[in-house]
Scaffold this active site. Structure first.
Site, PDB file in Angstrom:
ATOM      1  N   HIS A 181      40.195  40.999  41.454  1.00  0.00           N
ATOM      2  CA  HIS A 181      39.582  42.767  42.289  1.00  0.00           C
ATOM      3  C   HIS A 181      40.351  43.606  42.520  1.00  0.00           C
ATOM      4  CE1 HIS A 181      35.921  45.041  43.841  1.00  0.00           C
ATOM      5  NE2 HIS A 181      36.727  44.610  44.937  1.00  0.00           N
ATOM      6  N   ASP A 237      37.495  33.690  38.906  1.00  0.00           N
ATOM      7  CA  ASP A 237      38.589  34.918  38.719  1.00  0.00           C
ATOM      8  C   ASP A 237      38.512  35.817  38.106  1.00  0.00           C
ATOM      9  OD1 ASP A 237      41.056  35.848  37.728  1.00  0.00           O
ATOM     10  OD2 ASP A 237      41.885  34.794  36.458  1.00  0.00           O
ATOM     11  N   GLU A 297      40.397  39.704  45.916  1.00  0.00           N
ATOM     12  CA  GLU A 297      40.885  40.286  46.501  1.00  0.00           C
ATOM     13  C   GLU A 297      42.329  40.384  46.587  1.00  0.00           C
ATOM     14  OE1 GLU A 297      40.199  44.798  48.397  1.00  0.00           O
ATOM     15  OE2 GLU A 297      38.607  43.633  48.738  1.00  0.00           O
TER      16      GLU A 297
END
Length: 559
Positions: free
Chosen positions: A484, A529, A538
């Protein structure tokens, strides 16, 4: 997008550090479906070079599987190997080398360059992940005259978004400066950034880029703005140079001032041999922030809260005593002024915060580290007693981590409820703690056990975990592919920006992707993932920074 390889690898029986192992250091693997005898095969000659027996298999509640641990410490010859269990199941090939972690260490550090704001990332440094300069506009101060604007460009984007936050920055730069001070030999190589070759180690060149931005957030009276962001997060498919929304300085905060003062005091000490004027600027800024803190009324020493119209990360903190402690400790280490030591000791005596934590919220551990080093040669009884108390606390916590690591089939030192947002930061923080404990106990037999436990935290990050995933982009045979991270999503490059540490398993399932796809999973398996999973996948600068410390230690211990 999720990566279909995950389920394939989840069926594998043997988990190893996917980069490999260093000669002279601890080596271990985990077997998820079988325990007992194993052999190690030379992948080039197909000869058996080691036989051994794993620990008895036991149920790991956090992982949701039965697991046993095997040790390879009798194997120290550089080469390529695979493990074969008694039922014929084999591991992927792994390496043993003198410096297997050199490249990933540099990638972890180099990732801070990819997080840079306010400058063009040129192809000669960034390769295919190049992009134009971003966030060059000046920002307004929330609640003030909108015609008054301040410079904002510089520093690192905090995470997968483009905000920049002082308390997050302070932890990150502290970890990097501590890594340099502890392992300077690990940072002799060029990282290939614009400043490379200027006579300053690149880890400090990169740290200075952030420090110079931090200085921009100090107000004339010494107070420090909490953050500079847009009012809301940009979309996932927005490159940094295309994020043109208005920039706003959120109000000042006590925690920002405390962490700013502490990290600037560190910088004044660390940069003095390289640039005395810059070091003097950092010292002056630290002392002004301290004075503002001291002049702040107690009822104003409260947690930061976002203004109603600002929706970016808050980084709030109900307990501000530890920030005060860290600042006092670092200023004492820098100046030797006992006024700071008296304040730090008084705060320790209050018992109002944990003394060994290394997070962005709980920063007491950084103050303790500063005092442990500052008081090494203490001559008076009061200072000696304080150092003894802090050493006892540090070693007590290290023993707890060592015990957790020994009892876990993957060697990781987390308890079940620590599989939360940013769990991989906790793993690397624990690695840092164990390495510092090893330094404190360098004349004791337990030192080696601390080093081995620290290595196990590293092995977990690089693949010795229930999912068999390397949590660092660009490394290992089964690494994170869809973080992310806006630049990795919005650019046209198939591979993500390398050197990112993903947040890791989070049993809170705090985003829609995790909640939809991970329901019912064991805590250690609560990771996906997927680009939408900001609560597991993230990146942040302060997840990379302790990983740099651990990587540097393990890269340097053989040298």
């Amino acid at each position: 997008m999720a990566d279909v390889r995950r389920e394939q690898w989840n069926d594998a029986a043997i988990r190893v550090n996917q980069i490999g192992f260093s000669t002279g250091l601890s080596k271990a693997f985990s077997s998820q479906v079988v325990s007992g005898n194993f052999e190690v095969i030379d992948a080039d000659t197909n000869e058996c070079v080691l036989v051994g027996t794993t620990s008895p298999a036991s149920e790991d509640e956090a992982a949701g599987v039965r697991v046993s641990l095997g040790r390879l410490d009798g194997l120290d010859t550089p080469g390529r190997y695979r493990i074969r269990m008694k039922n014929g199941v084999e591991s992927p090939i792994f390496a043993i080398a003198e410096r297997p972690y050199q490249a990933v260490k540099l990638a972890l550090l180099r990732n801070f360059y990819f997080q840079r704001c306010g400058m063009e990332l040129e192809e000669r440094y960034a390769g295919p992940w190049k992009h134009a300069a971003c966030h060059l506009d000046h920002g307004i101060i929330h609640g003030d005259d909108p015609s008054i604007r301040r410079r904002t460009a510089g520093g690192w984007h905090d995470a997968g978004d483009y905000g920049k936050y002082i308390v997050a920055a302070a932890k990150a730069v502290a970890d990097l400066m501590l890594a340099y001070e502890a392992y300077p030999a690990a940072f002799q190589e060029s990282v290939n950034i614009p400043e490379s070759g200027n006579g300053v180690p690149d880890i400090l060149n990169e740290t200075r880029y952030e420090l110079e931005w931090m200085l921009l957030l100090q107000r004339e009276d010494g107070a420090v703005y909490h953050k500079i962001t847009t009012y809301e997060f940009p979309g996932l498919h927005v490159m940094p140079e295309d994020d043109a929304a208005a920039l706003v300085f959120s109000p000042v905060s006590f925690t920002a001032a405390g962490t700013f003062a502490a990290s600037m005091a560190m910088a004044a000490r660390v940069f003095a041999p390289f640039d005395e004027p810059f070091a003097a600027d950092c010292r002056e800024a630290a002392e002004r922030a301290w004075q503002w803190m001291e002049n702040t009324e107690s009822f104003e020493r409260v947690s930061f809260r976002n203004p109603r119209d600002v929706k970016t990360g808050e980084y709030g903190d109900q307990n501000v005593i530890d920030e005060h402690y860290w600042a006092a400790a670092e200023l004492y280490r820098l100046t030797g002024d006992r006024t700071y030591l008296i304040k730090a000791e008084k705060l320790v005596q209050s018992g109002g915060f944990p003394l060994c934590e290394l997070g962005w919220r709980d920063v007491g551990g950084y103050g303790t580290i500063a005092l442990l080093y500052a008081l090494r040669d203490a001559g008076d009884r009061t200072a000696m007693e304080l150092r003894e108390r802090l050493t006892e606390q540090w070693i007590m916590r290290a023993d707890e981590l060592l015990d957790l690591s020994k009892r876990n089939g993957f060697g990781v030192s987390l308890i079940q409820d620590q599989y939360k947002w940013g769990s991989n930061m906790i793993v690397m923080n624990n690695g840092m703690h164990l390495l510092i404990a090893a330094e404190l106990m360098k004349d004791s037999d337990i030192r080696q056990q601390y080093l081995e436990a620290a290595a196990q935290q590293w092995h977990y990050l690089l693949g010795c975990n229930v999912l068999g995933i390397c949590y660092i982009t660009g490394y290992g045979y089964n690494s994170v592919m869809h973080p992310h991270h806006r630049p990795s999503i919005a650019d046209s490059v198939p591979q993500p920006v390398p050197g990112i540490v993903a947040g890791g398993p989070n049993l809170g399932l705090n985003d829609t992707a995790a909640a939809a796809l991970l329901i019912g999973r064991a805590p250690m398996a609560c990771y996906i993932d997927h680009e939408d999973s900001y609560s597991t996948n993230e990146n942040t600068i302060y997840w990379n920074s302790p990983a740099v410390y651990v990587a540097a230690a393990l890269d340097c211990l053989n040298r």
